[in-house]
Design an enzyme around this catalytic site. Structure first.
Site, PDB file in Angstrom:
ATOM      1  N   HIS A  61       0.767  -1.386   0.008  1.00 34.93           N
ATOM      2  CA  HIS A  61       0.003   0.069   0.094  1.00 34.93           C
ATOM      3  C   HIS A  61       0.962   1.352   0.108  1.00 34.93           C
ATOM      4  O   HIS A  61       0.536   2.358  -0.694  1.00 34.93           O
ATOM      5  CB  HIS A  61      -0.950  -0.156   1.136  1.00 34.93           C
ATOM      6  CG  HIS A  61      -2.643  -0.077   0.919  1.00 34.93           C
ATOM      7  ND1 HIS A  61      -3.325   0.829   1.163  1.00 34.93           N
ATOM      8  CD2 HIS A  61      -2.820  -0.653  -0.105  1.00 34.93           C
ATOM      9  CE1 HIS A  61      -4.388   0.728   0.465  1.00 34.93           C
ATOM     10  NE2 HIS A  61      -4.246  -0.247  -0.194  1.00 34.93           N
TER      11      HIS A  61
ATOM     12  N   ARG B 152      -9.649   4.379  -3.676  1.00 37.17           N
ATOM     13  CA  ARG B 152      -9.540   3.439  -2.539  1.00 37.17           C
ATOM     14  C   ARG B 152     -10.027   3.949  -1.055  1.00 37.17           C
ATOM     15  O   ARG B 152      -9.172   4.749  -0.472  1.00 37.17           O
ATOM     16  CB  ARG B 152      -8.078   3.075  -2.229  1.00 37.17           C
ATOM     17  CG  ARG B 152      -7.585   2.376  -3.462  1.00 37.17           C
ATOM     18  CD  ARG B 152      -5.948   1.797  -3.348  1.00 37.17           C
ATOM     19  NE  ARG B 152      -5.600   0.957  -4.381  1.00 37.17           N
ATOM     20  CZ  ARG B 152      -4.980   0.994  -5.466  1.00 37.17           C
ATOM     21  NH1 ARG B 152      -4.458   2.346  -5.555  1.00 37.17           N
ATOM     22  NH2 ARG B 152      -4.697   0.191  -6.192  1.00 37.17           N
TER      23      ARG B 152
ATOM     24  N   ARG C 145     -14.612   2.469  -4.278  1.00 35.60           N
ATOM     25  CA  ARG C 145     -14.606   1.185  -4.002  1.00 35.60           C
ATOM     26  C   ARG C 145     -14.981   1.107  -2.532  1.00 35.60           C
ATOM     27  O   ARG C 145     -14.562   1.698  -1.684  1.00 35.60           O
ATOM     28  CB  ARG C 145     -13.150   0.617  -4.177  1.00 35.60           C
ATOM     29  CG  ARG C 145     -12.949  -0.955  -3.797  1.00 35.60           C
ATOM     30  CD  ARG C 145     -11.798  -1.713  -4.223  1.00 35.60           C
ATOM     31  NE  ARG C 145     -10.769  -1.066  -3.279  1.00 35.60           N
ATOM     32  CZ  ARG C 145      -9.420  -1.307  -3.493  1.00 35.60           C
ATOM     33  NH1 ARG C 145      -9.026  -2.136  -4.633  1.00 35.60           N
ATOM     34  NH2 ARG C 145      -8.594  -1.054  -2.986  1.00 35.60           N
TER      35      ARG C 145
ATOM     36  N   GLU D  80     -10.720  -9.711  -9.669  1.00 33.05           N
ATOM     37  CA  GLU D  80      -9.078  -9.840  -9.246  1.00 33.05           C
ATOM     38  C   GLU D  80      -8.727 -11.176  -8.747  1.00 33.05           C
ATOM     39  O   GLU D  80      -7.951 -11.354  -7.967  1.00 33.05           O
ATOM     40  CB  GLU D  80      -8.762  -8.657  -8.241  1.00 33.05           C
ATOM     41  CG  GLU D  80     -10.013  -8.356  -7.109  1.00 33.05           C
ATOM     42  CD  GLU D  80      -9.450  -7.076  -6.335  1.00 33.05           C
ATOM     43  OE1 GLU D  80      -8.503  -6.579  -6.290  1.00 33.05           O
ATOM     44  OE2 GLU D  80     -10.507  -6.732  -5.295  1.00 33.05           O
TER      45      GLU D  80
ATOM     46  N   ASN E  59      -3.327  -6.212  -9.870  1.00 36.62           N
ATOM     47  CA  ASN E  59      -2.319  -6.252  -9.009  1.00 36.62           C
ATOM     48  C   ASN E  59      -2.717  -7.702  -8.098  1.00 36.62           C
ATOM     49  O   ASN E  59      -2.095  -8.635  -8.055  1.00 36.62           O
ATOM     50  CB  ASN E  59      -2.445  -5.130  -7.907  1.00 36.62           C
ATOM     51  CG  ASN E  59      -2.169  -3.931  -8.680  1.00 36.62           C
ATOM     52  OD1 ASN E  59      -1.553  -3.751  -9.524  1.00 36.62           O
ATOM     53  ND2 ASN E  59      -2.513  -2.875  -7.809  1.00 36.62           N
ATOM     54  N   ASP E  60      -4.079  -7.660  -7.567  1.00 34.84           N
ATOM     55  CA  ASP E  60      -4.301  -8.895  -6.970  1.00 34.84           C
ATOM     56  C   ASP E  60      -4.645  -9.967  -8.015  1.00 34.84           C
ATOM     57  O   ASP E  60      -4.305 -11.370  -7.616  1.00 34.84           O
ATOM     58  CB  ASP E  60      -5.633  -8.765  -6.317  1.00 34.84           C
ATOM     59  CG  ASP E  60      -5.245  -8.230  -4.878  1.00 34.84           C
ATOM     60  OD1 ASP E  60      -4.456  -8.766  -4.231  1.00 34.84           O
ATOM     61  OD2 ASP E  60      -5.861  -7.253  -4.559  1.00 34.84           O
TER      62      ASP E  60
ATOM     63  N   ARG F  80       2.151 -10.576  -3.299  1.00 30.35           N
ATOM     64  CA  ARG F  80       2.345  -9.168  -3.848  1.00 30.35           C
ATOM     65  C   ARG F  80       3.488  -8.414  -3.105  1.00 30.35           C
ATOM     66  O   ARG F  80       4.089  -7.429  -3.544  1.00 30.35           O
ATOM     67  CB  ARG F  80       1.325  -8.557  -4.430  1.00 30.35           C
ATOM     68  CG  ARG F  80       0.454  -7.996  -3.213  1.00 30.35           C
ATOM     69  CD  ARG F  80      -0.793  -7.569  -3.615  1.00 30.35           C
ATOM     70  NE  ARG F  80      -1.061  -6.141  -3.682  1.00 30.35           N
ATOM     71  CZ  ARG F  80      -2.026  -5.526  -3.825  1.00 30.35           C
ATOM     72  NH1 ARG F  80      -3.307  -6.012  -4.189  1.00 30.35           N
ATOM     73  NH2 ARG F  80      -2.166  -4.314  -4.040  1.00 30.35           N
TER      74      ARG F  80
ATOM     75  N   CYS G 124      -7.839  -1.333 -13.103  1.00 28.36           N
ATOM     76  CA  CYS G 124      -7.286  -0.297 -12.261  1.00 28.36           C
ATOM     77  C   CYS G 124      -6.261  -0.696 -11.584  1.00 28.36           C
ATOM     78  O   CYS G 124      -5.703  -0.443 -10.599  1.00 28.36           O
ATOM     79  CB  CYS G 124      -8.578   0.188 -11.452  1.00 28.36           C
ATOM     80  SG  CYS G 124      -9.148  -1.302 -10.396  1.00 28.36           S
TER      81      CYS G 124
HETATM   82  C1  PEP Z   1      -5.637  -4.651  -7.722  1.00 29.52           C
HETATM   83  O1  PEP Z   1      -5.794  -5.598  -6.784  1.00 29.52           O
HETATM   84  O2  PEP Z   1      -5.207  -4.613  -8.769  1.00 29.52           O
HETATM   85  C2  PEP Z   1      -6.209  -3.184  -7.225  1.00 29.52           C
HETATM   86  C3  PEP Z   1      -6.377  -2.307  -7.963  1.00 29.52           C
HETATM   87  O3  PEP Z   1      -6.697  -3.258  -5.986  1.00 29.52           O
HETATM   88  P1  PEP Z   1      -5.528  -2.970  -4.727  1.00 29.52           P
HETATM   89  O4  PEP Z   1      -4.133  -2.678  -5.391  1.00 29.52           O
HETATM   90  O5  PEP Z   1      -6.060  -1.675  -3.829  1.00 29.52           O
HETATM   91  O6  PEP Z   1      -5.525  -4.057  -3.998  1.00 29.52           O
HETATM   92 MG    MG Z   2      -6.941  -5.440  -5.201  1.00 31.59          MG
END
Ligand code: PEP
Ligand code: MG
Length: 767
Positions: free
Chosen positions: A364, A471, A507, A605, A628-629, A639, A676
């Site tokens: 984060h 977020r 979100r 995700e 990302n997830d 990650r 995203c």
């Molecule tokens: C993701 O998982 O790609 C995402 C945009 O959410 P976060 O990075 O906040 O988990």
């Molecule tokens: Mg995510």
């Protein structure tokens, strides 16, 4: 054996420097194995030779003098084969190399094991024996391999400590040394390190000198008094509940706090010129080592008391400390684990770079750093954090490298990169009001990811067409309790107003996994597979309902709100959420608010969602991929774990295939689909996504102008051809190189990385 190993590792861990660590290793291993010789050879990266660094059994004068080429002798053989070599009669081996300085000729049997840390060859640990009849058996070989594996991390860490002070293995001055982590946020920063540490963690206290000895003594005395009072208070409070022998514990504590005991020693260290916190750390660690080595269980337990006292004293010292940290003009914040709250402690405009031992590019804090445009390196596992306070640091957020106390050449090289980057950004400003459209007229919406108000301001100046991901957990993270409905309403209104009439996608709370709220702790063995995102909020409708109510009320008169649900892995979660959202919508309207029903979408995700796109799309208005997830779950790569950061690859063919499928299935049922995750903000990734048909790309504000500039310069056909080409490939690295090459050929090499590399500069220093 296990206890020998444990105490060996403990002792080595507390060594002051690399040499002391190595001396402890050879003497303890020699004793534990009952051999005549134990030596350690380390590979010196500057000369690429194995240097004899410590020995028990060979002539001491050979230490630092004897060295072998990379593939020379039996040591070189162990290193190049990367496995143990166990010989009964070493001198008869064709690779045996004899050094008279060592007195080695007396020894016949030889067992050498490599010391490897994260695939990097650090050196070779050798035991030798005079009698050839005494071959090392399998048990001994296994023991030495275990020792070496356990010590590799400690050696790598001590080596890094030496390199920070500009010393090579042999104690000579070195050229610039880079410490490798993973890129957190792009850009280069040159500034002064400020180490931030979590409260009351002695292990991470920096060892700084002080000019204000009287002041430090006074601060320490006040802390001792405060801790005495704390303990007396606790003792009084518990007096009626404890038996007298248990109360004696407090007596022990108070005795340890007497002037003759621990405080006396700490005061002496302060008088030697250390600041109080560093002096306390040294004395406590020395006591703890002493007690832990004792065989008596009761005395071992005293180590726990000492550590506890140390923590209490430190926390009182730090109460004064937090008000005293002076941040230089160009601060590079360094910490074992950076937290969003730490970023807030640096005065506005003074934070230029970030360095974190833990975490990776999708932590984060890295996401926040990208939003704020602060160059960041994460996952610097072997960096001795304590040594970085007050040093000049270069943070290379493009390559994920850190340099400490750089040479003038290296500083000039990085200064040129900073200047080039600033020029590039200024050049892109002209694009702000132009549409994001390919040369053959294909439009893509460029949106931003936000969390803080800072992001919004930057996003507007970069020409974003809306927010693709707000977020909402970010405002929750910087508080010490759940924000009230009214407070949430104010945060949300700011975001909605800033972009109206363009869409703002909010979100619902996505906590769990790596996103922790201090006031709502979730402790799990496997947090990423646990209670996260929608799973938490559906189990706590009171949180979900308040949040949705605040969003809806905030949207009154603007009507640009979209709501997005994170971590969906089941259709029932969507249905339950929709039910709650409808309920709130009707209630809020009944209260007299003039609002419209917002569009609702889900995040894709979790791999399960990839295979249920049609079913999901039937129930909602839009889909947005959280790459990302999705990458983390498809590849089973945490990650945030720097150990496996090299395996985390959004260009992995499996990830690309999943992304293609999601876009096709969403469009087949006529629903818009965006993305995203961080891949959207990568110029190469953005081209592939545009070619796959993604309708919108949402990214951090800093990436937006570059992505727009790339998309505006190519045709959709050209990008489609590139996509077809890379979908034929089976390696993420080859795919990345192929995309990079296409970008370079199209004239966008400057978006990737400046031509000459820092390693070239370093190589020139020794040429
Ligand atoms: C993701 O998982 O790609 C995402 C945009 O959410 P976060 O990075 O906040 O988990
Ligand atoms: Mg995510």
């Amino acid at each position: 054996m296990l206890s020998t190993l444990r105490s060996l590792v403990q002792e080595v861990n507390s060594a002051r420097d690399l040499q002391e660590a190595l001396d402890i290793i050879v003497s303890r291993v020699q004793k534990a194995m009952g051999t005549e010789v134990c030596s350690v050879y380390l590979l010196d990266p500057s000369s690429n030779r194995y240097i004899l660094m410590a020995t028990e059994g060979l002539y001491r004068k050979a230490v630092g003098q004897v060295s072998l080429g990379y593939s020379e002798g039996l040591v070189g053989l162990v290193g190049s084969r990367e496995e143990p070599i166990n010989l009964e009669d070493a001198p008869s081996h064709p690779r045996y190399r004899y050094f008279p300085e060592t007195g080695e000729e007396r020894f016949r049997s030889f067992l050498g094991v490599p010391i490897i840390h994260h695939r990097r060859m650090l050196g070779v640990l050798v035991v030798q024996q005079r009698e050839s009849s005494r071959t090392f058996d399998e048990g001994e070989e296994a023991f030495l391999v275990t020792v070496s594996a356990q010590l590799a991390g400690v050696i790598a860490h001590s080596e890094a400590t030496g390199a920070i002070s500009g010393l090579s293995l042999t104690g000579k001055e070195t050229r610039d040394v880079s410490f490798n982590g993973v890129p957190g946020a792009p850009g280069v920063a040159i500034g002064t390190g400020v180490v931030m540490y979590p409260p009351a963690d002695l292990d991470v206290v920096p060892e700084k000198p002080t000019d204000d000895i009287d002041g430090e003594l006074e601060r320490f005395r006040t802390a001792v008094l405060a801790v005495r009072e704390d303990i007396e208070r606790v003792a009084r409070r518990l007096a009626s509940q404890l038996r007298p022998e248990e109360q004696a514990l407090f007596e022990v504590y108070l005795r340890m706090l007497g002037d003759e005991a621990l405080p006396g020693e700490v005061a002496n260290r302060i008088r030697e010129g250390f600041w109080a916190q560093g002096a306390l750390k040294q004395v406590v660690q020395q006591y703890v080592r002493h007690f832990e080595r004792m065989d008596d269980h009761y005395l071992q337990e005293r180590a726990v008391d000492i550590r506890d006292l140390g923590r209490r004293l430190l926390s009182h010292l730090q109460e004064g400390e937090t008000r005293q940290v002076e941040f230089p003009e160009r601060t590079v914040l360094v910490s074992e684990e950076l937290t969003p709250a730490m970023l807030g402690e640096v005065p506005k405009g003074q934070l230029v770079g970030l360095v974190s031992v833990k975490g990776s590019s999708n932590s984060h804090v890295a996401i926040l750093a990208r939003a704020m445009g602060v160059p960041t390196v994460m996952g610097l596992v072997d960096i001795p954090v304590n040594q970085l306070d007050g040093r000049e640091l270069i943070v290379d957020g493009f390559e994920g490298q850190l340099f400490a106390s750089p040479s003038a050449d290296l500083r000039a090289f990085f200064q040129a990169i900073c200047d080039e980057e600033n020029e590039l950004v200024r050049g892109l400003e002209a694009l702000r009001d132009l549409p994001c459209e390919t040369t053959d007229g294909h439009r893509v919406s460029l949106l931003v990811n936000t969390g803080l108000m800072t992001d919004v301001v930057r996003s507007l100046s970069h020409g974003a067409e809306g927010i693709g991901l707000y977020r909402t957990e970010v405002p929750f993270m910087i508080q010490d309790r759940f924000p009230s409905e009214q407070e949430q309403r104010e945060y949300y209104r700011e975001q909605l107003e800033a972009f109206a009439p363009n869409p703002v996608t909010m979100r619902t709370l996505d906590v769990g996994g790596d996103k922790a709220l201090t006031y709502f702790p979730i402790h799990e063995e496997n947090p990423f597979l646990g209670w996260r995102g929608i799973r938490v909020t559906l189990d706590h409708p009171e949180i979900f309902l308040v949040q949705v109510r605040a969003m809806l009320k905030a949207s009154e008169g603007l009507n640009n709100l979209q709501i997005m649900l994170p971590m969906i892995s089941n259709i029932s979660e969507v249905e339950e959420s929709l039910h709650l959202i409808y309920r709130v919508y009707h209630e809020v309207r009944e209260e007299g608010y003039d609002i419209q029903m917002p569009k609702v979408g889900v995040m894709v995700e979790v791999p399960a969602a990839v295979y249920q796109i049609r079913e999901l799309a039937d129930r909602v208005d839009f889909l947005s991929v959280g790459s990302n997830d999705l990458t983390q779950y498809l590849l089973a790569v945490d990650r945030n774990n720097p150990r496996v950061a090299q395996l985390y690859h959004s260009y992995h063919p499996a990830v690309l295939q999943a992304l293609v499928r999601v876009a096709q299935d969403a469009h087949a049922v006529g629903k818009p689909v965006g993305i995203c995750g961080e891949l959207a903000g990568d110029p190469g990734g953005a081209l592939l996504l545009m070619a796959m048909g993604y309708d919108s790309l949402s990214m951090n504000a800093a990436s937006l102008p570059k992505v727009k500039s790339v998309i505006r310069s190519v045709s959709r056909d050209w990008a489609g051809q590139l996509l077809d080409d890379v979908l034929m490939l089976d390696s993420p690295h080859v795919i990345k190189s192929c995309v990079d090459l296409a970008l370079r050929n199209a004239g966008f090499g400057r978006y990737l990385r400046p031509g000459r590399t820092s390693s070239a500069v370093i190589a020139e220093q020794t040429a």
